[in-house]
Design a protein around this motif. Sequence first.
Motif, PDB file in Angstrom:
ATOM      1  N   ALA A 109       0.841  -1.203   0.000  1.00  0.00           N
ATOM      2  CA  ALA A 109       0.000   0.000   0.000  1.00  0.00           C
ATOM      3  C   ALA A 109       0.873   1.248   0.000  1.00  0.00           C
ATOM      4  CB  ALA A 109      -0.923  -0.007   1.214  1.00  0.00           C
ATOM      5  N   GLY A 110       1.964   1.200   0.747  1.00  0.00           N
ATOM      6  CA  GLY A 110       2.897   2.315   0.785  1.00  0.00           C
ATOM      7  C   GLY A 110       3.584   2.539  -0.543  1.00  0.00           C
ATOM      8  N   ARG A 111       3.979   1.468  -1.205  1.00  0.00           N
ATOM      9  CA  ARG A 111       4.625   1.597  -2.515  1.00  0.00           C
ATOM     10  C   ARG A 111       3.699   2.254  -3.528  1.00  0.00           C
ATOM     11  NH1 ARG A 111       7.835  -3.900  -4.317  1.00  0.00           N
ATOM     12  NH2 ARG A 111       9.878  -3.189  -3.626  1.00  0.00           N
ATOM     13  N   VAL A 112       2.479   1.773  -3.580  1.00  0.00           N
ATOM     14  CA  VAL A 112       1.510   2.325  -4.541  1.00  0.00           C
ATOM     15  C   VAL A 112       1.306   3.821  -4.293  1.00  0.00           C
ATOM     16  CG1 VAL A 112      -0.912   2.285  -5.280  1.00  0.00           C
ATOM     17  CG2 VAL A 112       0.326   0.130  -4.936  1.00  0.00           C
ATOM     18  N   ASN A 113       1.309   4.220  -3.027  1.00  0.00           N
ATOM     19  CA  ASN A 113       0.985   5.601  -2.649  1.00  0.00           C
ATOM     20  C   ASN A 113       2.198   6.445  -2.260  1.00  0.00           C
ATOM     21  OD1 ASN A 113      -2.086   5.843  -2.644  1.00  0.00           O
ATOM     22  ND2 ASN A 113      -1.706   3.845  -1.714  1.00  0.00           N
ATOM     23  N   PHE A 114       3.393   6.010  -2.664  1.00  0.00           N
ATOM     24  CA  PHE A 114       4.623   6.791  -2.486  1.00  0.00           C
ATOM     25  C   PHE A 114       4.924   7.110  -1.024  1.00  0.00           C
ATOM     26  CE2 PHE A 114       2.816   7.533  -6.665  1.00  0.00           C
ATOM     27  CZ  PHE A 114       3.885   7.257  -7.500  1.00  0.00           C
ATOM     28  N   LEU A 115       4.672   6.148  -0.142  1.00  0.00           N
ATOM     29  CA  LEU A 115       4.917   6.335   1.284  1.00  0.00           C
ATOM     30  C   LEU A 115       6.382   6.620   1.584  1.00  0.00           C
ATOM     31  CD1 LEU A 115       3.846   6.189   4.239  1.00  0.00           C
ATOM     32  CD2 LEU A 115       4.336   3.730   4.160  1.00  0.00           C
ATOM     33  N   PHE A 116       7.284   6.079   0.769  1.00  0.00           N
ATOM     34  CA  PHE A 116       8.715   6.230   1.030  1.00  0.00           C
ATOM     35  C   PHE A 116       9.282   7.532   0.465  1.00  0.00           C
ATOM     36  CE2 PHE A 116       7.964   1.535   0.614  1.00  0.00           C
ATOM     37  CZ  PHE A 116       7.863   1.325   1.979  1.00  0.00           C
ATOM     38  N   ASP A 117       8.441   8.346  -0.164  1.00  0.00           N
ATOM     39  CA  ASP A 117       8.834   9.655  -0.698  1.00  0.00           C
ATOM     40  C   ASP A 117       8.735  10.675   0.434  1.00  0.00           C
ATOM     41  OD1 ASP A 117       8.959  12.181  -1.885  1.00  0.00           O
ATOM     42  OD2 ASP A 117       7.720  11.594  -3.600  1.00  0.00           O
ATOM     43  N   LYS A 118       9.854  11.295   0.772  1.00  0.00           N
ATOM     44  CA  LYS A 118       9.889  12.230   1.901  1.00  0.00           C
ATOM     45  C   LYS A 118       8.996  13.453   1.699  1.00  0.00           C
ATOM     46  CE  LYS A 118      14.455  10.839   3.387  1.00  0.00           C
ATOM     47  NZ  LYS A 118      15.855  11.182   3.482  1.00  0.00           N
ATOM     48  N   SER A 119       8.594  13.722   0.468  1.00  0.00           N
ATOM     49  CA  SER A 119       7.726  14.880   0.226  1.00  0.00           C
ATOM     50  C   SER A 119       6.258  14.569   0.509  1.00  0.00           C
ATOM     51  CB  SER A 119       7.893  15.376  -1.216  1.00  0.00           C
ATOM     52  OG  SER A 119       7.315  14.455  -2.129  1.00  0.00           O
ATOM     53  N   GLN A 120       5.936  13.297   0.772  1.00  0.00           N
ATOM     54  CA  GLN A 120       4.551  12.898   1.031  1.00  0.00           C
ATOM     55  C   GLN A 120       4.246  12.915   2.523  1.00  0.00           C
ATOM     56  OE1 GLN A 120       2.287  12.101  -1.510  1.00  0.00           O
ATOM     57  NE2 GLN A 120       3.956  12.885  -2.764  1.00  0.00           N
ATOM     58  N   THR A 121       2.972  13.025   2.841  1.00  0.00           N
ATOM     59  CA  THR A 121       2.514  12.920   4.222  1.00  0.00           C
ATOM     60  C   THR A 121       1.368  11.921   4.246  1.00  0.00           C
ATOM     61  OG1 THR A 121       3.082  15.222   4.615  1.00  0.00           O
ATOM     62  CG2 THR A 121       1.597  14.194   6.189  1.00  0.00           C
ATOM     63  N   PRO A 122       1.436  10.881   5.041  1.00  0.00           N
ATOM     64  CA  PRO A 122       2.554  10.494   5.897  1.00  0.00           C
ATOM     65  C   PRO A 122       3.706   9.939   5.074  1.00  0.00           C
ATOM     66  CG  PRO A 122       0.860   8.809   5.993  1.00  0.00           C
ATOM     67  CD  PRO A 122       0.319   9.919   5.140  1.00  0.00           C
ATOM     68  N   THR A 123       4.867   9.849   5.706  1.00  0.00           N
ATOM     69  CA  THR A 123       6.043   9.253   5.086  1.00  0.00           C
ATOM     70  C   THR A 123       6.794   8.442   6.122  1.00  0.00           C
ATOM     71  OG1 THR A 123       8.012   9.708   3.737  1.00  0.00           O
ATOM     72  CG2 THR A 123       7.562  11.221   5.554  1.00  0.00           C
ATOM     73  N   MET A 124       7.505   7.436   5.670  1.00  0.00           N
ATOM     74  CA  MET A 124       8.369   6.649   6.560  1.00  0.00           C
ATOM     75  C   MET A 124       9.359   5.877   5.704  1.00  0.00           C
ATOM     76  SD  MET A 124       5.801   3.540   7.895  1.00  0.00           S
ATOM     77  CE  MET A 124       5.793   4.275   9.462  1.00  0.00           C
ATOM     78  N   THR A 125      10.398   5.391   6.334  1.00  0.00           N
ATOM     79  CA  THR A 125      11.377   4.575   5.629  1.00  0.00           C
ATOM     80  C   THR A 125      10.925   3.118   5.655  1.00  0.00           C
ATOM     81  OG1 THR A 125      12.703   4.082   7.581  1.00  0.00           O
ATOM     82  CG2 THR A 125      13.238   6.130   6.387  1.00  0.00           C
TER      83      THR A 125
END
Length: 167
Positions: free
Chosen positions: A71-87
């Motif tokens: 779900a995070g990959r699809v929604n760019f969770l690992f992109d620091k410019s997004q909210t929320p974000t995480m590693t």
Amino acid sequence: MTGQQTERVPTALQGQYDAITALTDPFCEAHLNTEYRDLCRRMVAKLCRKRPSPLATGKPSTWACGVVYSAGRVNFLFDKSQTPTMTAEELCSPFGVSKSTGSAKSTAILKWLNSHQGDPNWTLPSRIGDNPLAWMIQVKGFILDARTAPREIQEEAFRLGLIPYLP
């Protein structure tokens, strides 16, 4: 939510659904948001309905990590410019899973779901309006952004389920 069916899940896999969502729900509520929680529930249910279901074997914690990672990959969770974000490490560590295992499980899940980064089918509802892939339609052999099309084309695309809503 043990025993309570919130998504359409085969009876034989209800226990797996409950075990996995018992891990994804609190993680999403603590670190992400309710949209991610609901998206993860939908993903787990969809995987339960696969024939044969990949969820029939394996640890719930590994599946839970893989689902949230997907779900995070699809929604760019690992992109620091997004909210929320995480590693990836921040995501995988609470599940007791290495980031390489989380990534591998996510890759397999996305393959089973025939999905990819930015997939409108798995985009968070609050982000669908900004997802250009959700608006691409083909008209007489040309691909165009439905938001720029005449209203009658937009209405027909919406009626056919090609776009999420009328812009």
